[in-house]
Enzyme design. Structure first.
Site, PDB file in Angstrom:
ATOM      1  N   TYR A   1       0.861  -1.182   0.000  1.00  0.00           N
ATOM      2  CA  TYR A   1       0.000   0.000   0.000  1.00  0.00           C
ATOM      3  C   TYR A   1       0.901   1.237   0.000  1.00  0.00           C
ATOM      4  O   TYR A   1       1.439   1.642   1.026  1.00  0.00           O
ATOM      5  CB  TYR A   1      -0.918  -0.020   1.226  1.00  0.00           C
ATOM      6  CG  TYR A   1      -1.785   1.207   1.402  1.00  0.00           C
ATOM      7  CD1 TYR A   1      -2.392   1.821   0.309  1.00  0.00           C
ATOM      8  CD2 TYR A   1      -2.009   1.744   2.665  1.00  0.00           C
ATOM      9  CE1 TYR A   1      -3.187   2.942   0.464  1.00  0.00           C
ATOM     10  CE2 TYR A   1      -2.808   2.866   2.837  1.00  0.00           C
ATOM     11  CZ  TYR A   1      -3.401   3.457   1.737  1.00  0.00           C
ATOM     12  OH  TYR A   1      -4.189   4.575   1.891  1.00  0.00           O
TER      13      TYR A   1
ATOM     14  N   ASP B   1      -2.355  -1.193  -3.947  1.00  0.00           N
ATOM     15  CA  ASP B   1      -2.680   0.187  -4.264  1.00  0.00           C
ATOM     16  C   ASP B   1      -1.374   0.958  -4.372  1.00  0.00           C
ATOM     17  O   ASP B   1      -0.760   1.295  -3.371  1.00  0.00           O
ATOM     18  CB  ASP B   1      -3.568   0.754  -3.156  1.00  0.00           C
ATOM     19  CG  ASP B   1      -3.964   2.199  -3.399  1.00  0.00           C
ATOM     20  OD1 ASP B   1      -3.546   2.761  -4.430  1.00  0.00           O
ATOM     21  OD2 ASP B   1      -4.678   2.773  -2.550  1.00  0.00           O
TER      22      ASP B   1
ATOM     23  N   HIS C   1     -12.258   1.837  -4.130  1.00  0.00           N
ATOM     24  CA  HIS C   1     -11.499   0.993  -5.055  1.00  0.00           C
ATOM     25  C   HIS C   1     -12.305  -0.263  -5.373  1.00  0.00           C
ATOM     26  O   HIS C   1     -13.206  -0.647  -4.625  1.00  0.00           O
ATOM     27  CB  HIS C   1     -10.176   0.550  -4.429  1.00  0.00           C
ATOM     28  CG  HIS C   1      -9.231   1.652  -4.112  1.00  0.00           C
ATOM     29  ND1 HIS C   1      -8.078   1.897  -4.839  1.00  0.00           N
ATOM     30  CD2 HIS C   1      -9.236   2.587  -3.117  1.00  0.00           C
ATOM     31  CE1 HIS C   1      -7.426   2.921  -4.316  1.00  0.00           C
ATOM     32  NE2 HIS C   1      -8.103   3.357  -3.267  1.00  0.00           N
TER      33      HIS C   1
END
Length: 262
Positions: free
Chosen positions: A107, A149, A253
């Protein structure tokens, strides 16, 4: 076939019903979650184990960030890199037992609102994070898949308006260059763009600020699945579940999934 999915869930406890729905309806072998926003002992481990995802690697912290990888097939946690260099829970790496595959769940920091490290500490941290990832990637010597991400939409067709977003964090040239250095450090193959070639539209995130995300379609591709060249050659399918953005109380998302012949 081995299917691997990635999803920034934006609070796994708040959106556990969505995770359960996704696993019930789509049943990937492995699911990598980002932004779980909980400590490890607060993760809904038992609920997911009862669905068959009993193999888990969780790297959490109180209230923010956090990543978790849950699996129906045996996995073994091998690394937790602190690419943020401040102890934040933003990475967990696992080996898929019995398969020649290593899976990194990451992330990347969002980077704040101002694309200038001199006035925005968060933006500088993001660039440094990507640089540390690049240094790590330079020494990767195993068939590896890195997902998560990345908080960067590198291509013009990864955003709803290249011109309007050139000075917006996530699509600025300096971020794209930093991500490109990471890509070249190992020769990563962008699985998504192998299956949805540029310049086709390809998004994985739509802001909560948009009153009608589907109609306005002001999306960005912030989520990625990149593989070592030999592993990328074994990718047989790839998909984006845009409909998940329309589920009740959704994440901003949506999940991506790739099937590998490994």
């Amino acid at each position: 076939m081995l299917s691997v999915a990635t999803w920034n869930i934006n609070s796994v406890r708040l959106r556990l019903p969505l995770v359960q729905r996704y696993l019930a309806e789509h049943a990937p072998d492995i699911l990598c979650l980002q932004e779980i926003k909980c400590q490890e002992d607060q993760f809904p481990a038992q609920a997911l184990a009862e669905m068959g995802y009993e193999h888990q690697a969780i790297c959490g912290q109180k209230g923010y960030h956090g990543v978790a990888t849950v699996s129906r097939v045996p996995i073994r946690e091998i690394t937790r890199h602190d690419w943020q260099d401040n102890g934040e829970a933003r990475h967990v790496g696992i080996e898929v037992v019995g398969r020649d595959l290593f899976l990194e769940n990451v992330y990347v920091p969002a980077g704040g609102d101002v694309p200038d490290r001199e006035v925005n500490v968060k933006f500088g941290q993001k660039l440094d994070f990507l640089e540390r990832m690049a240094r790590w990637a330079d020494s990767v010597d195993k068939p590896t898949l890195i997902v998560g991400d990345f908080n960067v939409a590198p291509l013009e067709s990864d955003v709803w308006s290249h011109k309007q977003l050139l000075k917006v964090v996530s699509h600025t040239p300096i971020e794209v260059e930093a991500l490109d250095r990471f890509r070249h450090a190992h020769g990563w193959v962008d699985i998504g763009r192998e299956h949805v070639p540029h310049p086709e539209r390809y998004y994985s995130w739509w802001s909560y600020r948009s009153p009608d995300w589907k109609k306005n379609d002001r999306g960005r591709r912030l989520d990625h699945m990149w593989a070592s060249p030999a592993l990328a050659a074994q990718a047989r399918s790839h998909g984006v579940l845009e409909e998940a953005r329309n589920w009740e109380k959704p994440s901003d998302h949506v999940p991506l999934v790739t099937g590998f012949d490994v």
